[in-house]
Design a protein around this motif. Structure first.
Motif, mmCIF file in Angstrom:
data_model
loop_
_atom_site.group_PDB
_atom_site.id
_atom_site.type_symbol
_atom_site.label_atom_id
_atom_site.label_comp_id
_atom_site.label_asym_id
_atom_site.label_seq_id
_atom_site.Cartn_x
_atom_site.Cartn_y
_atom_site.Cartn_z
ATOM 1 N N VAL A 224 0.890 -1.638 0.406
ATOM 2 C CA VAL A 224 -0.103 0.013 -0.218
ATOM 3 C C VAL A 224 0.477 1.668 0.275
ATOM 4 N N HIS A 225 0.645 1.962 -0.647
ATOM 5 C CA HIS A 225 1.070 3.727 -0.376
ATOM 6 C C HIS A 225 -0.041 4.241 0.314
ATOM 7 N N VAL A 226 0.392 5.198 1.079
ATOM 8 C CA VAL A 226 0.161 6.164 2.099
ATOM 9 C C VAL A 226 0.709 6.830 0.905
ATOM 10 N N GLU A 227 -0.113 8.266 2.630
ATOM 11 C CA GLU A 227 0.216 9.782 1.718
ATOM 12 C C GLU A 227 1.361 10.014 2.164
ATOM 13 N N ASP A 228 2.087 11.260 1.257
ATOM 14 C CA ASP A 228 3.083 11.909 1.371
ATOM 15 C C ASP A 228 3.057 12.966 2.845
ATOM 16 N N VAL A 229 5.008 13.291 2.740
ATOM 17 C CA VAL A 229 4.348 14.068 3.928
ATOM 18 C C VAL A 229 3.482 15.892 4.284
ATOM 19 N N TRP A 230 3.352 15.697 3.422
ATOM 20 C CA TRP A 230 2.041 17.043 3.044
ATOM 21 C C TRP A 230 0.603 16.345 3.124
ATOM 22 N N GLY A 231 0.723 15.087 3.622
ATOM 23 C CA GLY A 231 -0.771 15.086 3.407
ATOM 24 C C GLY A 231 -1.416 14.401 2.255
ATOM 25 N N ALA A 232 -1.004 14.686 1.558
ATOM 26 C CA ALA A 232 -2.008 14.722 -0.528
ATOM 27 C C ALA A 232 -2.301 13.155 -0.159
ATOM 28 N N PRO A 233 -2.831 12.954 -0.203
ATOM 29 C CA PRO A 233 -3.940 11.434 -0.915
ATOM 30 C C PRO A 233 -3.205 10.231 -2.033
ATOM 31 N N ALA A 234 -2.782 9.306 -1.418
ATOM 32 C CA ALA A 234 -2.386 8.260 -2.580
ATOM 33 C C ALA A 234 -2.435 7.188 -2.178
ATOM 34 N N PRO A 235 -3.678 6.555 -2.354
ATOM 35 C CA PRO A 235 -4.555 5.448 -1.794
ATOM 36 C C PRO A 235 -4.833 4.529 -3.540
ATOM 37 N N HIS A 236 -3.324 3.863 -3.129
ATOM 38 C CA HIS A 236 -3.297 2.988 -4.267
ATOM 39 C C HIS A 236 -2.746 1.834 -3.674
ATOM 40 N N THR A 237 -3.314 0.513 -4.026
ATOM 41 C CA THR A 237 -2.658 -0.648 -3.680
ATOM 42 C C THR A 237 -2.123 -1.244 -4.320
ATOM 43 N N THR A 238 -1.342 -2.171 -4.486
ATOM 44 C CA THR A 238 -0.977 -3.604 -5.033
ATOM 45 C C THR A 238 -0.899 -4.670 -4.117
ATOM 46 N N VAL A 239 -1.335 -5.859 -5.356
ATOM 47 C CA VAL A 239 -1.797 -7.043 -4.919
ATOM 48 C C VAL A 239 -0.423 -8.270 -5.005
ATOM 49 N N PRO A 240 -0.511 -9.923 -4.849
ATOM 50 C CA PRO A 240 0.393 -10.387 -5.297
ATOM 51 C C PRO A 240 -0.153 -10.856 -6.158
ATOM 52 N N ASN A 241 0.620 -11.541 -7.322
ATOM 53 C CA ASN A 241 0.617 -11.895 -8.969
ATOM 54 C C ASN A 241 -0.671 -13.526 -8.496
ATOM 55 N N SER A 242 -0.807 -14.031 -7.125
ATOM 56 C CA SER A 242 -1.348 -14.697 -6.739
ATOM 57 C C SER A 242 -3.249 -14.860 -6.529
ATOM 58 N N TRP A 243 -3.543 -13.293 -7.189
ATOM 59 C CA TRP A 243 -4.472 -12.791 -6.381
ATOM 60 C C TRP A 243 -5.231 -12.691 -7.477
ATOM 61 N N ARG B 260 -3.699 -13.763 -10.506
ATOM 62 C CA ARG B 260 -4.286 -15.630 -10.595
ATOM 63 C C ARG B 260 -5.719 -15.945 -10.313
ATOM 64 N N ALA B 261 -5.515 -15.926 -8.791
ATOM 65 C CA ALA B 261 -7.234 -17.044 -8.184
ATOM 66 C C ALA B 261 -8.364 -15.912 -8.696
ATOM 67 N N ARG B 262 -8.234 -14.621 -8.579
ATOM 68 C CA ARG B 262 -9.166 -13.976 -9.480
ATOM 69 C C ARG B 262 -9.827 -14.128 -11.147
ATOM 70 N N ARG B 263 -9.006 -14.891 -11.420
ATOM 71 C CA ARG B 263 -9.244 -14.251 -13.132
ATOM 72 C C ARG B 263 -9.484 -15.978 -13.346
ATOM 73 N N SER B 264 -9.222 -17.083 -12.314
ATOM 74 C CA SER B 264 -9.740 -18.125 -12.534
ATOM 75 C C SER B 264 -11.066 -18.838 -11.602
ATOM 76 N N LEU B 265 -10.928 -18.012 -10.488
ATOM 77 C CA LEU B 265 -12.638 -18.391 -10.089
ATOM 78 C C LEU B 265 -13.245 -17.159 -10.448
ATOM 79 N N VAL B 266 -13.618 -16.293 -11.612
ATOM 80 C CA VAL B 266 -14.068 -15.535 -12.499
ATOM 81 C C VAL B 266 -14.728 -16.032 -13.092
ATOM 82 N N GLN B 267 -13.976 -17.033 -13.790
ATOM 83 C CA GLN B 267 -14.119 -17.522 -15.287
ATOM 84 C C GLN B 267 -14.744 -18.692 -15.324
ATOM 85 N N HIS B 268 -14.942 -19.718 -13.819
ATOM 86 C CA HIS B 268 -15.002 -20.976 -13.271
ATOM 87 C C HIS B 268 -16.958 -20.071 -13.169
ATOM 88 N N GLY B 269 -17.332 -19.009 -12.683
ATOM 89 C CA GLY B 269 -18.201 -18.908 -12.296
ATOM 90 C C GLY B 269 -18.874 -18.948 -11.025
#
Length: 568
Positions: free
Chosen positions: A63-82, A84-93
């Motif tokens: 997760v990327h938090v706010e900088d020292v001046w308080g400007a929001p940077a609500p950005h999130t990265t997730v593992p590759n496994s997420w 892969r699993a998301r694509r597989s489960l969604v495709q399975h319906g």
């Protein structure tokens, strides 16, 4: 066992190796459904096995938090496994099954069986799949026509590029200070503003969130927040280390006047559809129990103890057998609940709905207890060297504990079960299900287990009758023992039913051995302990009343009785 020689335990195809899952599908699915589902799950199990054996490195989420001046940077990265699993489960319906019901009353069984195999690959993502299903259930009942038209197709899509996942924020299952809950205030005629903090394992990764928050009158409301990552006023306050989900972007989010859509008022503190969340929690915990058991068994077949394979050590065998019996107990009760849920949704059956609302907290409570025991026994098998090695086993144990303890402590679940029983007067429905489960069982060797289950259920039934009359303190004090007793009794009844089916159709005595083993544990925890004793021991002060109760002497009779027992 030396840390430099330990290797990670092998992992088999988890459909081929999981007798309980195969039996559940064979026992309850028609042949026309069983064949394609079995093939699909076998492919998923093979994929999981290949990934485990390849040990593909997977970067951590962040997760990327706010900088020292308080400007929001609500950005999130997730593992590759997420991904892969998301694509597989969604495709399975998977997320569409509950709504489309392609297999009728069996749709939930197929859905949860797929999740049972797939969940360990991305354990941090699995709870988000669960909350998405809960969100669909809530929106179908509280959403407007616009919500149904705009959101339901996205939340149940089979297209990985357009499917949405939805988190659930602000539900309080454990004790916390009042200021830890989210607060809401109207912004205009259609929108509200939220203030406060919330901790989540997925930060701003979800595409939407259902949020429970209190207004100025302390009424809880349910709100909808779309695209959290792009929302003004939402800040990632700080990353939070998580031993259970070390790769997940766990963080505390701060909401400063976040605008949300109002869905409904008077929501319980457990959030929308707590019974559905409990069932998902139980399913995910059982899945983690199975992975823990598989790796413990794999370790016993690979590692050596006292110059022989651990699997040939009698004490290790006893430990693994206990783990298997507890797994079967938790699996049977959880998937009884899953089948009832499928019937309730497919047939819109009020009687089955009453049963589901009783079974859901019971299944989660029972599964939590068995998961805790399973984790302890896994440590007995692996030992300290495994926890210092690079076998990934510590992470597995942390995940099991976290999965079991999510969304409700044992105390909370026990009180919720009592609430359902008291407000809906439906304990008789659970008693009827217990009797029906044991009806027709004729396996002679399982009669002692059946008797133990019946006696335990009788104890619970008698206690709830008398406790209702006394009410208040007595009812609350015994809630945990009552819930544990009912869960044990019902799970043994289901294990006996499954053992009878396996003996008749598969000439397999393993389920019978498992229920015999589990039934030797104390099934009934009902007691007549005085709540005053608990009060004194809690505050740990010398109470004159307690002294008077225990200061009498039994004389020589007690000495004679002890000697008589010891000399037998």
């Amino acid at each position: 066992m030396d840390r430099t020689t330990l290797t990670a335990p092998a992992l088999d195809n988890q459909l081929a190796a999981d007798r309980m899952l195969r039996n559940a599908l064979a026992h309850h699915l028609p042949e026309s459904i069983f064949e394609p589902v079995h093939e699909q799950l076998h492919e998923e199990g093979a994929r999981q096995q290949r990934r485990y054996e390849a040990e593909i490195p997977d970067e951590s989420g962040s997760v990327h938090v706010e900088d020292v001046w308080g400007a929001p940077a609500p950005h999130t990265t997730v593992p590759n496994s997420w991904h892969r699993a998301r694509r597989s489960l969604v495709q399975h319906g998977l997320l569409k099954m509950a709504q489309a019901q392609p297999h009728g009353v069996h749709s939930r069984l197929v859905q949860m069986a797929l999740m049972h195999i797939a969940a360990p690959e991305a354990p941090g993502l699995a709870p988000l799949i669960a909350t998405t299903d809960v969100a669909v259930h809530a929106l179908m009942r509280t959403g407007t026509a616009d919500h149904l038209e705009r959101l339901i197709p996205r939340l149940t899509s089979t297209d990985p590029d357009s499917a949405w996942l939805c988190d659930l924020w602000g539900t309080s299952h454990m004790l916390s200070s009042p200021d830890a809950e989210l607060r809401a205030e109207p912004a205009d005629d259609t929108t509200w503003q939220l203030h406060g903090r919330v901790c989540t394992h997925s930060a701003t990764y979800p595409d939407a969130a259902l949020v429970v928050a209190r207004d100025a009158d302390d009424t809880r409301h349910l709100f909808l927040l779309e695209a959290p990552a792009d929302t003004a006023g939402l800040h990632i306050d700080a990353p939070v280390p998580s031993a259970a989900f070390p790769n997940a972007p766990t963080a505390t989010l701060r909401l400063n006047g976040v605008h949300v859509e109002h869905l409904t008022a008077d929501v319980g503190r457990r959030g929308p559809a707590p019974f559905l969340q409990y069932i998902w929690d139980a399913v995910l915990t059982v899945s983690q129990m199975r992975r823990t058991l598989a790796l413990a068994r794999g370790a016993a077949e690979t590692w050596h103890l006292q110059e022989q394979e651990m699997a040939y050590n009698a004490l290790i065998q006893e430990t693994l057998a206990d783990m298997q019996a507890r797994y079967e107990s938790a699996f049977n009760l959880t998937y009884r609940c899953v089948r009832a849920l499928g019937k309730m949704e497919a047939e819109d059956d009020a009687d089955t709905e009453a049963l589901v609302r009783l079974l859901a907290p019971l299944a989660k409570h029972h599964t939590l207890q068995q998961a805790s025991e399973t984790a302890t026994r896994a440590l007995h098998v692996w030992g300290r060297p495994a926890l210092r090695s690079r076998t990934r086993l510590p992470e597995v144990l942390d995940r099991l504990r976290a999965s079991a303890a999510s969304n409700g402590t044992p105390h909370d679940l026990a009180l919720h079960l009592l609430h359902v029983i008291e407000h809906h007067q439906q304990f008789g429905r659970l008693r009827d299900d217990f009797k029906a489960t044991l009806h027709g069982t004729s396996v002679e060797t399982l009669l002692p287990a059946m008797k133990a289950a019946v006696l335990a259920f009788r104890d619970a039934n008698e206690w709830i009758k008398s406790a209702r009359d006394e009410g208040g303190e007595i009812l609350e004090a015994g809630a945990g023992r009552f819930t544990r007793t009912v869960g044990n009794a019902l799970s043994v009844a289901l294990m006996i039913e499954h053992a009878g089916w396996a003996l008749r159709t598969q000439q397999d005595g393993r389920p019978a051995a498992a229920v015999e083993r589990f039934a030797t544990t104390a099934l009934s925890h009902i007691s007549n302990l005085d709540p005053h004793d608990a009060y004194v021991l809690t505050w740990d002060f010398n109470c004159p009343t307690l002294f008077d109760c225990h200061s009498g002497t039994a004389g020589d009779a007690s000495v004679d009785a002890v000697e008589s027992i010891l000399n037998r």
